[in-house]
Design a protein around this motif. Structure first.
Motif, PDB file in Angstrom:
ATOM      1  N   LYS A   1       0.800  -1.238   0.000  1.00  0.00           N
ATOM      2  CA  LYS A   1       0.000   0.000   0.000  1.00  0.00           C
ATOM      3  C   LYS A   1       0.832   1.287   0.000  1.00  0.00           C
ATOM      4  N   ASP A   2       2.103   1.189   0.404  1.00  0.00           N
ATOM      5  CA  ASP A   2       2.918   2.412   0.407  1.00  0.00           C
ATOM      6  C   ASP A   2       3.488   2.686  -0.975  1.00  0.00           C
TER       7      ASP A   2
ATOM      8  N   MET B   1       2.980   5.031  -4.564  1.00  0.00           N
ATOM      9  CA  MET B   1       2.402   6.238  -5.164  1.00  0.00           C
ATOM     10  C   MET B   1       2.576   6.103  -6.664  1.00  0.00           C
TER      11      MET B   1
ATOM     12  N   ILE C   1      -4.459   3.235  -3.749  1.00  0.00           N
ATOM     13  CA  ILE C   1      -3.164   3.912  -3.578  1.00  0.00           C
ATOM     14  C   ILE C   1      -3.314   5.347  -4.081  1.00  0.00           C
ATOM     15  N   PRO C   2      -2.459   6.269  -3.606  1.00  0.00           N
ATOM     16  CA  PRO C   2      -2.510   7.624  -4.162  1.00  0.00           C
ATOM     17  C   PRO C   2      -2.073   7.608  -5.625  1.00  0.00           C
ATOM     18  N   LEU C   3      -2.820   8.327  -6.426  1.00  0.00           N
ATOM     19  CA  LEU C   3      -2.671   8.178  -7.872  1.00  0.00           C
ATOM     20  C   LEU C   3      -2.851   9.523  -8.561  1.00  0.00           C
ATOM     21  N   GLN C   4      -1.941   9.826  -9.490  1.00  0.00           N
ATOM     22  CA  GLN C   4      -2.111  11.019 -10.317  1.00  0.00           C
ATOM     23  C   GLN C   4      -2.193  10.628 -11.777  1.00  0.00           C
TER      24      GLN C   4
ATOM     25  N   ILE D   1       6.876  11.104 -12.147  1.00  0.00           N
ATOM     26  CA  ILE D   1       7.426  10.322 -11.030  1.00  0.00           C
ATOM     27  C   ILE D   1       8.717  10.956 -10.510  1.00  0.00           C
TER      28      ILE D   1
ATOM     29  N   MET E   1       7.404  13.586  -8.139  1.00  0.00           N
ATOM     30  CA  MET E   1       6.889  12.963  -6.907  1.00  0.00           C
ATOM     31  C   MET E   1       8.042  12.563  -5.992  1.00  0.00           C
TER      32      MET E   1
ATOM     33  N   ALA F   1       9.766  15.568  -4.444  1.00  0.00           N
ATOM     34  CA  ALA F   1       8.945  16.199  -3.400  1.00  0.00           C
ATOM     35  C   ALA F   1       8.929  15.347  -2.133  1.00  0.00           C
ATOM     36  N   LEU F   2       8.823  14.034  -2.293  1.00  0.00           N
ATOM     37  CA  LEU F   2       8.843  13.161  -1.113  1.00  0.00           C
ATOM     38  C   LEU F   2      10.175  13.302  -0.383  1.00  0.00           C
ATOM     39  N   LYS F   3      11.268  13.389  -1.164  1.00  0.00           N
ATOM     40  CA  LYS F   3      12.584  13.569  -0.539  1.00  0.00           C
ATOM     41  C   LYS F   3      12.646  14.903   0.198  1.00  0.00           C
TER      42      LYS F   3
ATOM     43  N   LYS G   1      10.311  16.534   1.462  1.00  0.00           N
ATOM     44  CA  LYS G   1       9.431  16.502   2.630  1.00  0.00           C
ATOM     45  C   LYS G   1       9.890  15.490   3.680  1.00  0.00           C
TER      46      LYS G   1
ATOM     47  N   LYS H   1       9.729  12.289   3.312  1.00  0.00           N
ATOM     48  CA  LYS H   1       8.724  11.213   3.355  1.00  0.00           C
ATOM     49  C   LYS H   1       9.014  10.093   2.363  1.00  0.00           C
TER      50      LYS H   1
ATOM     51  N   VAL I   1       8.420   4.467   0.754  1.00  0.00           N
ATOM     52  CA  VAL I   1       7.404   4.709  -0.275  1.00  0.00           C
ATOM     53  C   VAL I   1       7.976   4.372  -1.652  1.00  0.00           C
TER      54      VAL I   1
END
Lengths: 301, 389, 185
Positions: A36-37, A39, A61-64, A75, A78, A81-83, A85, A87, A91
């Motif tokens: 589930k983790d 994106m 799952i989160p989806l764009q 990607i 994404m 941005a995760l880096k 943040k 997070k 993931v």
């Protein structure tokens, strides 16, 4: 009996795919492996429709949804941005695109993304034509195939050139991992997806995903056909890990099936002449030998 | 702290001051100094950000949209051909409601190749759902960047914003720029934390298929509504900015000596500075001339123009762009804004400065002279100034 | 003081823009407003280029190019004859040229009636820096010829601008070049 496939379902019932859709099986297996983790970015392709109409989605799952040619860039954004943040850990960022969105219009963004070394996983489900728009040829369409833009009437205007070898193009980017997988071999697919998840850096997976609607065969034959593709070495299962080649499903010469069985099982190859069939067989044989040579020279110790 | 900065460097410092978390950009003349300066600031350890050096402008914008959807404050910069390559994703950004801020260096479009000032590139993005600001000085570039994040990230707005500056005339011109204290900027802006974002702990889809009878229509209305909301926000942010930083730029229309003016020239970007000098000279000679610098093109300041038009006899509009088959965009839109007024001034249109042709004082005086000679208030007039034979 | 406009002539790679910035930064130290910009367009190594500086004791509004400079500085002697360095320069203006020629020869060659300062910046650079990099010595000469900024301010901004790019030894050499040129004109 021990289950070899994870029970977790992240693709729910109620999707909008055709009967016998290989691409839907591929997504289901992939998400079972990644968990589930995850994106995801999905460009224009069958899978832009399959999850459902707003506000519904069969994917948990989160989806764009992204522009046709933009998956590699999306990607990248994404992941960055995760880096930024803090997070990113744990993931998995996945680009999920069809063959047209990968080998044609999306190849630039994909090449850029993997060259930059983002920790992203790009998965192409290959149904060998633009199926969402109604079966137009892509550069992943094999030679000899009928599509609506390579029609076969009196003039036999089928696709004249061979399929683009995107897996080798990706391997040539010197990325940590590139592989093929097939919906007929779910354990292999899941094992490879888990391997990608554990590798830090860009990975590429190319999934053979038959389309009964576009290939003109009965929907219940999807797995059988997929198996035949691998057994006749049209679609070999292999992986390239840090430059080392490995065949995952070896086909002994005496067990290797002639491609005529494969071709005759699909309406899209119905009118092929003997000469084209011979040239296709030779191409498959040559590519298979080439692959085995690579394993011989650059195989895993 | 005062520093000598070009328009490009001001944009780079701006991205650092707002603490952009993700920057995705591709180099193009005359924007290159922005990405180079950002790279320098990162290399020196002054600026912590994720800098994605993409392989095209299309990817720059696509990566920016995804980064923003994850919840990162995102910046990019481009110019001319690059902006045009982004076009598809510009729509994607506004419809995804991602408050990306982008600096565009206004440059001529090829062919023939031209790297000089021309506003056609950004005017051609008029309908993409981006707010559009045009700056006149390097200080304004830096200050406006701070303002734009505040406006764009507001929950009632959530739209991307484009800051345009003229190629070379601003991008490569160094001026004294006061760099505000980081703490003040932090306090002013706060952090970006959108309610809806890509998050594995709260999975949702962005951009699902929407049928004609469903919500596409309403989603588009929401963007229109957000643009309206932005109008108040722009004024509010400008006011708050002045309180904290002591500088302001007039909000939508930067009015210069318009009080009691018979003739007001309207222009955007660097040529406004030259017009100020011309206005001063005309006023010294007793002619009632003023300047209304168009600072915000989207949302379009209809009410501000109506207010201005009440007491003015002639509005002369200078366009550094051209919409083939009609006329300059500012000219068309200003006329349209005034159409329902009972007693409206004559609006005259002038095309100037295309492809970096220098807009000198002489050019401005020629236009003022043309306005002053006008006697017939019904006369439609539209001219290309300074065409060579 | 009013608005003063300087035009710099050199070749791509000779540090023309840097020299124009040094003068601008020195002017700021004295409470003036400035603008500095290169010739608009792509710069090519070795090709003739221009740069511009505007200095004023009042805020500078104008954003168009420089047509009638008050001062022209020529960094490279080989430009004379191929580039019209006196274009737009009135007889009230100042022309400063890095050249081995004397003032008289130069005046005859250029047909310019205003003030001319001829000095050999390349020779000064060779003697101080050890390389024919004439930009800092030209800045020094401009300070003397124009009186727009003070010598010590130019030396200060030179130190500041170069401190991260050059070694201390190279910075001292550049400052020597500035001083030598200041004395030479």
């Amino acid at each position: 009996m021990k289950l070899t496939i994870p029970e977790q379902e992240l693709m729910e019932k109620g999707h909008m795919a055709c009967l016998g859709c290989g691409g839907s099986l591929a997504m289901r297996y992939l998400l079972k492996a990644l968990g589930k983790d995850t994106m995801m970015a999905i460009p224009a392709c069958c899978w832009a429709v399959i999850p459902g109409v707003f506000p519904y989605s069969c994917l948990e799952i989160p989806l764009q949804y992204v522009a046709f040619e933009a998956t590699g860039a999306a990607i990248s954004g994404m992941e960055a941005a995760l880096k930024a943040k803090g997070k990113k850990d744990g993931v998995t960022v996945v680009g999920w695109a069809g063959d047209g969105g990968t080998v044609d219009i999306g190849i630039q963004a994909l090449s850029g993304a993997v060259e930059r070394g983002h920790d992203v996983k790009y998965v192409c489900y290959d149904n060998e034509a633009y199926m969402n728009t109604g079966i137009q040829r892509s550069s992943a369409t094999p030679k000899g195939a009928w599509t609506t833009t390579t029609p076969v009437g009196n003039t036999r205007f089928w696709k004249q050139t061979n399929k683009k070898n995107i897996v080798e193009i990706m391997a040539a980017h010197d990325i940590p991992y590139a592989c093929t997988a097939s919906v007929a071999y779910p354990e292999d697919l899941i094992k490879k997806a888990k391997k990608m998840k554990d590798i830090k850096g860009p990975c590429y997976m190319h999934i053979y995903a038959p389309c009964p609607t576009g290939w003109k065969y009965p929907p219940e034959k999807t797995i059988e056909l997929s198996r035949l593709a691998t057994e006749s070495c049209i679609f070999p299962l292999y992986e390239v890990t840090y430059g080392k080649y490995k065949i995952n499903k070896d086909i002994k010469d005496e067990k290797k099936k002639p491609i005529i069985d494969y071709l005759r099982s699909q309406g899209r190859f119905r009118k092929l002449d003997e000469e084209t069939i011979r040239s296709l067989q030779k191409h498959v044989d040559d590519e298979w030998i080439k692959l085995k040579k690579k394993v011989e020279c650059f195989g895993e110790e | 702290m005062k520093k000598v900065l070009s328009g490009n460097s001001a944009a780079a410092y701006g991205s650092m001051l707002v603490r952009a978390e993700v920057i995705s950009a591709y180099p193009i003349t005359p924007q290159t100094k922005i990405v180079e300066k950002i790279a320098d600031l990162i290399a020196n350890g002054e600026f912590k950000t994720e800098f994605v050096k993409v392989e095209s402008e299309h990817s720059a914008m696509a990566a920016a949209v995804s980064a923003s959807l994850v919840g990162a404050r995102t910046f990019t910069a481009t110019s001319a051909q690059g902006l045009l390559l982004m076009h598809e994703i510009l729509h994607w950004a506004s419809a995804s409601r991602t408050p990306i801020v982008m600096v565009n260096i206004n440059r001529g479009l090829a062919p023939p190749w031209s790297v000089w000032a021309d506003q056609t590139d950004s005017i051609a993005q008029r309908d993409t759902g981006w707010m559009q600001f045009y700056c006149e000085s390097c200080q304004e570039v830096l200050d406006t960047m701070i303002q734009l994040y505040k406006v764009a990230e507001d929950k009632d707005v959530l739209l991307p914003a484009m800051l345009s500056e003229d190629a070379f005339l601003l991008s490569h011109t160094s001026e004294i720029v006061d760099i505000p204290d980081q703490e003040k900027v932090d306090d002013f802006l706060g952090t970006f934390d959108p309610e809806y974002k890509l998050d594995v702990n709260r999975p949702m889809s962005f951009g699902s298929l929407s049928m004609p009878h469903q919500y596409y229509y309403e989603f588009r209305y929401k963007i229109a509504e957000a643009m309206e909301n932005a109008k108040n926000k722009i004024i509010e942010v400008e006011r708050d900015f002045e309180k904290v930083f002591g500088r302001s730029y007039g909000g939508f229309l930067d009015l210069y000596r318009c009080d009691g003016a018979d003739i007001v020239l309207v222009a955007a970007g660097s040529m406004s500075s030259t017009i100020r000098i011309a206005v001063d000279e005309m006023r010294d000679k007793g002619h009632k001339v003023g300047l209304a610098r168009l600072r915000v093109f989207r949302p379009f300041p209809v009410e501000e123009f109506k207010k201005l038009a009440k007491d003015v006899k002639i509005i002369g509009v200078l366009d550094r762009s051209f919409c083939f088959g009609y006329e300059g965009a500012f000219f068309t839109e200003i006329k349209s804004a005034l159409y329902n007024m009972d007693d409206r001034p004559l609006v005259k249109g002038y095309v100037v400065g295309i492809g970096g042709r220098d807009v000198t004082l002489d050019v401005i005086f020629e236009i003022i002279d043309d306005c002053m000679k006008t006697t017939d208030t019904k006369e439609e007039s539209f001219k290309w100034i300074g065409l060579k034979g | 003081m009013g608005l003063k406009e300087i035009r710099w002539h050199g070749r791509g790679g000779q540090g023309v823009v840097t020299a124009s910035e040094l003068i601008a930064e020195a002017a700021i130290l004295e409470g003036n407003y400035i603008q500095a910009f290169p010739e608009f367009g792509p710069e090519r190594m070795g090709a003739p280029i221009k740069a511009f500086t505007r200095i004023s004791d009042e805020p500078i509004k104008i954003h168009s190019q420089v047509y009638t400079p008050d001062i022209v500085m020529v960094l490279d002697p080989t430009l004379l004859g191929s580039v019209n360095v006196t274009e737009g320069l009135s007889d009230d203006g100042i022309l400063i040229v890095n050249t081995p020629l004397g003032e008289g020869e130069l005046r005859a060659q250029l047909g310019f009636n205003g003030k001319i300062y001829a000095f050999n910046a390349t020779k000064i650079a060779m003697e101080t820096i050890g390389r024919p990099v004439a930009n800092t010595s030209c800045a020094g000469a401009l300070v003397k010829a124009s009186g727009l900024v003070k010598l010590e301010n130019l030396l200060d901004v030179t130190e500041e601008k170069f401190k991260e790019k050059l070694s201390q030894k190279a910075i001292i050499a550049n400052k020597e070049a500035i001083k030598a040129a200041y004395e030479a004109v």
